[in-house]
Design a protein around this motif. Structure first.
Motif, PDB file in Angstrom:
ATOM      1  N   SER A  95       0.809  -1.221   0.000  1.00 19.44           N
ATOM      2  CA  SER A  95       0.000   0.000   0.000  1.00 19.44           C
ATOM      3  C   SER A  95       0.843   1.272   0.000  1.00 19.44           C
ATOM      4  N   GLN A  96       2.047   1.195   0.536  1.00 20.51           N
ATOM      5  CA  GLN A  96       2.915   2.373   0.587  1.00 20.51           C
ATOM      6  C   GLN A  96       3.415   2.791  -0.795  1.00 20.51           C
ATOM      7  N   TYR A  97       3.253   1.918  -1.800  1.00 19.57           N
ATOM      8  CA  TYR A  97       3.725   2.196  -3.152  1.00 19.57           C
ATOM      9  C   TYR A  97       2.589   2.485  -4.133  1.00 19.57           C
ATOM     10  N   ARG A  98       1.377   2.673  -3.630  1.00 21.94           N
ATOM     11  CA  ARG A  98       0.259   3.008  -4.516  1.00 21.94           C
ATOM     12  C   ARG A  98       0.442   4.411  -5.098  1.00 21.94           C
ATOM     13  N   THR A  99      -0.348   4.705  -6.127  1.00 24.36           N
ATOM     14  CA  THR A  99      -0.285   6.021  -6.759  1.00 24.36           C
ATOM     15  C   THR A  99      -1.426   6.900  -6.260  1.00 24.36           C
ATOM     16  N   ALA A 100      -1.126   8.190  -6.146  1.00 28.05           N
ATOM     17  CA  ALA A 100      -2.153   9.162  -5.756  1.00 28.05           C
ATOM     18  C   ALA A 100      -1.656  10.570  -6.064  1.00 28.05           C
ATOM     19  N   ILE A 101      -2.616  11.421  -6.339  1.00 29.75           N
ATOM     20  CA  ILE A 101      -2.370  12.855  -6.468  1.00 29.75           C
ATOM     21  C   ILE A 101      -3.017  13.487  -5.245  1.00 29.75           C
ATOM     22  N   PHE A 102      -2.235  14.176  -4.443  1.00 33.16           N
ATOM     23  CA  PHE A 102      -2.738  14.836  -3.238  1.00 33.16           C
ATOM     24  C   PHE A 102      -2.903  16.326  -3.533  1.00 33.16           C
ATOM     25  N   TYR A 103      -4.139  16.775  -3.581  1.00 32.63           N
ATOM     26  CA  TYR A 103      -4.383  18.187  -3.917  1.00 32.63           C
ATOM     27  C   TYR A 103      -4.325  19.070  -2.670  1.00 32.63           C
ATOM     28  N   HIS A 104      -3.861  20.309  -2.890  1.00 31.80           N
ATOM     29  CA  HIS A 104      -3.700  21.269  -1.794  1.00 31.80           C
ATOM     30  C   HIS A 104      -4.779  22.346  -1.791  1.00 31.80           C
ATOM     31  N   ASP A 105      -5.574  22.430  -2.859  1.00 38.08           N
ATOM     32  CA  ASP A 105      -6.668  23.400  -2.913  1.00 38.08           C
ATOM     33  C   ASP A 105      -7.680  22.916  -3.948  1.00 38.08           C
ATOM     34  N   GLU A 106      -8.786  23.616  -4.031  1.00 36.30           N
ATOM     35  CA  GLU A 106      -9.872  23.190  -4.926  1.00 36.30           C
ATOM     36  C   GLU A 106      -9.464  23.250  -6.397  1.00 36.30           C
ATOM     37  N   GLU A 107      -8.632  24.206  -6.762  1.00 28.89           N
ATOM     38  CA  GLU A 107      -8.179  24.277  -8.151  1.00 28.89           C
ATOM     39  C   GLU A 107      -7.350  23.044  -8.513  1.00 28.89           C
ATOM     40  N   GLN A 108      -6.425  22.664  -7.624  1.00 32.33           N
ATOM     41  CA  GLN A 108      -5.638  21.453  -7.877  1.00 32.33           C
ATOM     42  C   GLN A 108      -6.547  20.227  -7.960  1.00 32.33           C
ATOM     43  N   LYS A 109      -7.533  20.145  -7.098  1.00 34.36           N
ATOM     44  CA  LYS A 109      -8.460  19.010  -7.126  1.00 34.36           C
ATOM     45  C   LYS A 109      -9.151  18.925  -8.481  1.00 34.36           C
ATOM     46  N   MET A 110      -9.680  20.047  -8.946  1.00 34.45           N
ATOM     47  CA  MET A 110     -10.386  20.080 -10.220  1.00 34.45           C
ATOM     48  C   MET A 110      -9.452  19.699 -11.367  1.00 34.45           C
ATOM     49  N   LEU A 111      -8.240  20.229 -11.376  1.00 35.15           N
ATOM     50  CA  LEU A 111      -7.286  19.929 -12.446  1.00 35.15           C
ATOM     51  C   LEU A 111      -6.829  18.465 -12.401  1.00 35.15           C
ATOM     52  N   ALA A 112      -6.631  17.944 -11.196  1.00 30.53           N
ATOM     53  CA  ALA A 112      -6.225  16.539 -11.056  1.00 30.53           C
ATOM     54  C   ALA A 112      -7.341  15.611 -11.540  1.00 30.53           C
ATOM     55  N   GLU A 113      -8.575  15.890 -11.143  1.00 32.51           N
ATOM     56  CA  GLU A 113      -9.700  15.060 -11.580  1.00 32.51           C
ATOM     57  C   GLU A 113      -9.883  15.146 -13.096  1.00 32.51           C
ATOM     58  N   LYS A 114      -9.686  16.326 -13.648  1.00 37.52           N
ATOM     59  CA  LYS A 114      -9.789  16.509 -15.100  1.00 37.52           C
ATOM     60  C   LYS A 114      -8.703  15.698 -15.811  1.00 37.52           C
ATOM     61  N   SER A 115      -7.479  15.753 -15.304  1.00 35.09           N
ATOM     62  CA  SER A 115      -6.384  15.015 -15.957  1.00 35.09           C
ATOM     63  C   SER A 115      -6.604  13.505 -15.845  1.00 35.09           C
ATOM     64  N   LEU A 116      -7.126  13.054 -14.709  1.00 34.70           N
ATOM     65  CA  LEU A 116      -7.437  11.635 -14.538  1.00 34.70           C
ATOM     66  C   LEU A 116      -8.499  11.206 -15.553  1.00 34.70           C
TER      67      LEU A 116
END
Length: 178
Positions: A95-116
């Motif tokens: 589990s320590q080697y799984r992938t994730a994008i950790f967002y720091h604000d709502e803009e990053q969240k939106m951009l990360a979800e869009k890229s995914l």
């Protein structure tokens, strides 16, 4: 004019292999290896590698968004990983080697979800994308020997990328020479 730096946090398997692609680019202030997303305060490498802390091995990037955008960071992140593997990355399992994008604000969240969503729509991969988009939590810096590992032990770094299958996967699936 004062620079306004932001943070971006990505988990992509072994953090040794995640620093170099982001390090020393214009607008990148620093890239730090560490641990995030778990329940143990101030974890050590030995604790995290057991998989019981809940932490991901991750990198945290301090960047100047006027020189290097968050979208550019995401575009650099995806080709470093196998986003379909929920059991780790390459020969690093747990589990320590799984992938994730950790967002720091709502803009990053939106951009990360869009890229995914864009990665999912490409049909590049037959298996489902399992990389998570999660809210950033406390980031604990890893011990000094894990910082900028690619510079400290370049031969071992290259061996890790080759033997793990990461290099071959990137070249075959992302059509990117490493």
């Amino acid at each position: 004019m004062k620079n306004t730096y932001k943070k971006a946090t990505f988990a992509g398997g072994c953090f040794w292999c995640m620093v170099k692609p982001f390090d020393e680019l214009p607008g990148i202030e620093k890239v730090v290896s560490g641990y995030t997303g778990g329940s143990v305060s101030n974890p050590s490498y030995n604790e995290v590698k057991t998989g019981v802390t809940g932490h991901y091995e991750a990198i945290q990037i301090t960047y100047d968004p006027s020189l290097f955008t968050y979208e550019s960071l995401l575009n650099l992140y995806w080709p470093q990983i196998d986003p379909t593997d929920d059991g780790g990355q390459f020969f690093d399992r747990g589990s320590q080697y799984r992938t994730a994008i950790f967002y720091h604000d709502e803009e990053q969240k939106m951009l990360a979800e869009k890229s995914l969503a864009e990665i999912e729509q490409t049909s590049r991969f037959k298996a489902p994308i399992v990389t998570k988009v999660l809210s950033a939590s406390i980031f604990y810096e890893a011990e000094e020997e894990h910082q900028k590992f690619y510079k400290k032990e370049p031969e071992r770094y290259e061996q890790e990328r080759e033997e793990s299958g990461r290099k071959k996967f990137i070249e075959e699936n992302w059509k990117t020479k490493v």
